[in-house]
Design a protein around this motif. Structure first.
Motif, mmCIF file in Angstrom:
data_model
loop_
_atom_site.group_PDB
_atom_site.id
_atom_site.type_symbol
_atom_site.label_atom_id
_atom_site.label_comp_id
_atom_site.label_asym_id
_atom_site.label_seq_id
_atom_site.Cartn_x
_atom_site.Cartn_y
_atom_site.Cartn_z
ATOM 1 N N PRO A 222 55.289 -16.373 -61.544
ATOM 2 C CA PRO A 222 54.856 -15.329 -60.625
ATOM 3 C C PRO A 222 55.478 -13.996 -61.037
ATOM 4 C CG PRO A 222 55.629 -17.239 -59.406
ATOM 5 C CD PRO A 222 55.931 -17.501 -60.847
ATOM 6 N N ASN A 223 54.713 -12.936 -60.907
ATOM 7 C CA ASN A 223 55.192 -11.571 -61.176
ATOM 8 C C ASN A 223 55.368 -11.235 -62.659
ATOM 9 O OD1 ASN A 223 55.252 -9.710 -59.225
ATOM 10 N ND2 ASN A 223 57.333 -10.131 -58.524
ATOM 11 N N ALA A 224 54.994 -12.166 -63.542
ATOM 12 C CA ALA A 224 55.192 -11.902 -64.970
ATOM 13 C C ALA A 224 54.257 -10.793 -65.455
ATOM 14 C CB ALA A 224 54.952 -13.177 -65.774
ATOM 15 N N GLY A 225 53.148 -10.598 -64.714
ATOM 16 C CA GLY A 225 52.186 -9.567 -65.116
ATOM 17 C C GLY A 225 50.882 -10.152 -65.625
ATOM 18 N N LYS A 226 50.538 -11.345 -65.162
ATOM 19 C CA LYS A 226 49.308 -12.018 -65.606
ATOM 20 C C LYS A 226 48.076 -11.239 -65.187
ATOM 21 C CE LYS A 226 50.487 -15.695 -63.310
ATOM 22 N NZ LYS A 226 51.757 -15.085 -62.833
ATOM 23 N N SER A 227 48.051 -10.861 -63.901
ATOM 24 C CA SER A 227 46.882 -10.118 -63.409
ATOM 25 C C SER A 227 46.815 -8.747 -64.058
ATOM 26 C CB SER A 227 46.936 -9.981 -61.894
ATOM 27 O OG SER A 227 46.966 -11.272 -61.304
ATOM 28 N N SER A 228 47.976 -8.166 -64.312
ATOM 29 C CA SER A 228 48.001 -6.872 -64.996
ATOM 30 C C SER A 228 47.414 -7.008 -66.392
ATOM 31 C CB SER A 228 49.431 -6.347 -65.106
ATOM 32 O OG SER A 228 50.016 -6.239 -63.828
ATOM 33 N N LEU A 229 47.701 -8.126 -67.057
ATOM 34 C CA LEU A 229 47.153 -8.357 -68.398
ATOM 35 C C LEU A 229 45.632 -8.501 -68.336
ATOM 36 C CD1 LEU A 229 47.361 -8.920 -71.414
ATOM 37 C CD2 LEU A 229 47.856 -11.309 -70.895
ATOM 38 N N LEU A 230 45.155 -9.273 -67.353
ATOM 39 C CA LEU A 230 43.702 -9.430 -67.190
ATOM 40 C C LEU A 230 43.051 -8.055 -67.040
ATOM 41 C CD1 LEU A 230 41.234 -11.510 -66.431
ATOM 42 C CD2 LEU A 230 41.635 -10.604 -64.154
ATOM 43 N N ASN A 231 43.617 -7.263 -66.146
ATOM 44 C CA ASN A 231 43.054 -5.932 -65.900
ATOM 45 C C ASN A 231 43.099 -5.072 -67.161
ATOM 46 O OD1 ASN A 231 42.612 -6.677 -63.291
ATOM 47 N ND2 ASN A 231 44.406 -5.623 -62.461
ATOM 48 N N ALA A 232 44.207 -5.188 -67.906
ATOM 49 C CA ALA A 232 44.340 -4.369 -69.110
ATOM 50 C C ALA A 232 43.300 -4.786 -70.149
ATOM 51 C CB ALA A 232 45.742 -4.502 -69.684
#
Ligand SMILES: Nc1nc2c(ncn2[C@@H]2O[C@H](COP(=O)(O)OP(=O)(O)OP(=O)(O)O)[C@@H](O)[C@H]2O)c(=O)[nH]1
Ligand SMILES: [Mg+2]
Length: 448
Positions: A222-232
């Motif tokens: 959790p919070n590693a930035g998975k969703s941020s990576l998807l968005n990027a």
């Protein structure tokens, strides 16, 4: 009876094409079309005037196809008119008033199937071709339309027919009580076909991946930035990003194309032990996603000890989910921790927040996909309906092989063989039902 429809996309365009096909298509068209007088030695042209009740509606271009040399196999007229919505509608209406019927979705293609111009699997390839949004899906659809797939199915059918013939030979002899020696040969023929079917069914994973996108799972704490990576990767704010661990509770799936290769990228719930039942379900879903993915991006938070990641990977390794998959470590948040991380895996330093390091990662994705593709067989199964039908063929063949091994009488074995042939026939449409046809053609748009 003839059918008519506007075949170009709905709406305004420079040109629209209205298609008319059936046994009185030429007569109906002739009621409205005035061809130019031949002038001297000038060759005939395709220009014509389209009249409605004697008045000029539009100047059009007409292409005629005489049966059976048309897409549908019936006499066909294609009229290209100016793309005004009014002209398209008025032209179509005129043809309907003169005796044509409005075509249903996919009816031209259905007619092509009924006239034997295409087999059922090819009509499905036509739908895939129209749907294809990237080079890989396009290549697959073309090969299914033109290439080895239909040939492969025909070979399988022929082998099943041969097997049936051999078995019937045995039936004829059995009355005379001749000891028929060649069950071994029957058995080996049956297992040959069986092996081929297994291989075809196995190609479905890759075929489907190409059609729908190669599955890439983004996993991590959790919070590693998975969703941020998807968005990027999508260059879009598709997934909710927050500093609250456990933000993503269910999988989120998006397709995107890099260099002609389609990827289906799946953001998942963070990996951790949770007492929250909904989060727990999300984590279970994550594990399923990992099982189905071809490429796994493990996102590690660079501010955390890498030992965490090793633990997670070890745990997933234990449930044997990484076999035959590409695993990349994404070391995220390098804007906060600049030093490099060395791991036993291929590691990509990125900052999802600032968008750095993404090019190397996407290049690696494309390369991994290409490696998989290089190993893909020439003929690939891409259609769920065919996959299911071949599953039935596989089952029936298992029964055949077992029957032969157990020395069951030939007529009993023949029942299973016929069953196998039946299911194979549903793919190409030799055996079919209105229900199946209805489902297939409802995928098409009107005018195709
Ligand atoms: N500084 C920095 N912060 C980042 C980076 N990527 C993500 N973050 C932040 O980290 C927090 C978590 O990001 P998410 O993308 O929601 O993380 P997640 O892995 O999807 O989290 P869950 O869905 O809760 O499992 C957010 O506050 C992000 O803004 C990065 O590269 N650098
Ligand atoms: Mg998330």
């Amino acid at each position: 009876m003839s059918i008519a429809a506007i075949s170009t996309a709905r709406g305004l365009g420079a040109i629209a094409v209205v298609r008319l096909s059936g046994d009185d298509a030429f007569d109906i068209a002739a009621r409205h079309l005035v061809l130019p007088e031949p002038q001297g030695t000038r060759p005939a042209t395709a220009f014509a005037r389209f009249l409605v009740n004697g008045e000029l509606l539009d100047e059009v271009v007409v292409t005629t196809y005489r049966a059976p040399h048309s897409y549908t196999g019936d006499d066909t007229v294609e009229i290209a008119c100016h793309g005004s919505l009014y002209i398209q509608q008025a032209l179509l209406q005129a043809l309907l008033n003169s005796g044509a019927r409005l075509a249903e979705p996919g009816e031209f293609t259905r007619q092509a199937f009924l006239n034997g111009k295409l087999d059922l699997s090819q009509t499905e390839a036509v739908a895939d071709l129209i749907d294809s949004t990237n080079a890989a899906a396009h290549r697959l659809a073309i090969s299914q339309l033109r290439g080895g797939y239909a040939k492969e199915l025909e070979q399988l059918r022929q082998q099943l027919v041969d097997l049936t013939a051999l078995l019937e030979l045995e039936l004829d002899f059995s009355e005379e009580d001749v000891e028929f020696a060649d069950r071994r040969r029957l058995h080996s023929l049956a297992s040959q076909i069986y092996t081929r079917i297994i291989a075809l069914r196995e190609s479905f994973h890759m075929g489907n991946a190409l059609k729908r996108g190669i599955p890439v799972a983004i996993i991590g704490r959790p919070n590693a930035g998975k969703s941020s990576l998807l968005n990027a990767l999508l260059r879009d704010n598709r997934a909710i990003v927050s500093d609250i661990p456990g933000t993503t509770r269910d999988t989120i799936e998006e397709t995107f194309v890099i260099k002609g290769t389609p990827f289906r990228i799946i953001d998942t719930a963070g990996l951790r032990h949770s007492d929250d039942p909904i989060e727990y379900l999300g984590i279970q879903r994550t594990i399923e996603t990992v099982v189905q993915a071809d490429i796994i991006l493990y996102v590690h938070d660079a501010t955390q000890p890498f030992l965490q990641a090793l633990d997670d990977l070890q745990e997933l390794q234990d449930i044997r989910t990484f076999k035959d998959k590409h695993l990349f470590i994404v070391n995220n948040k390098i804007d906060l921790v600049p030093e490099t991380l060395t791991t036993p895996y291929r590691t990509f330093p990125i900052s999802a927040k600032e968008g750095t390091g993404l090019e190397d990662l996407t290049s690696a994705l494309v390369k991994a996909a290409q490696t998989d593709l290089a190993q893909a067989p020439d003929v690939m199964l891409t259609n769920v309906r065919h996959y299911d039908a071949l599953g039935h063929v596989e089952q029936a063949l298992l029964h055949v092989a077992k029957g032969l091994a157990d020395h069951l009488p030939s007529d009993l074995v023949a029942i299973d063989l016929r069953d196998a042939l039946h299911h194979l026939g549903t793919i190409t449409g030799q055996v079919t039902s209105d229900e199946v046809l209805g489902t297939i053609f409802s995928r098409f748009c009107v005018g195709k």
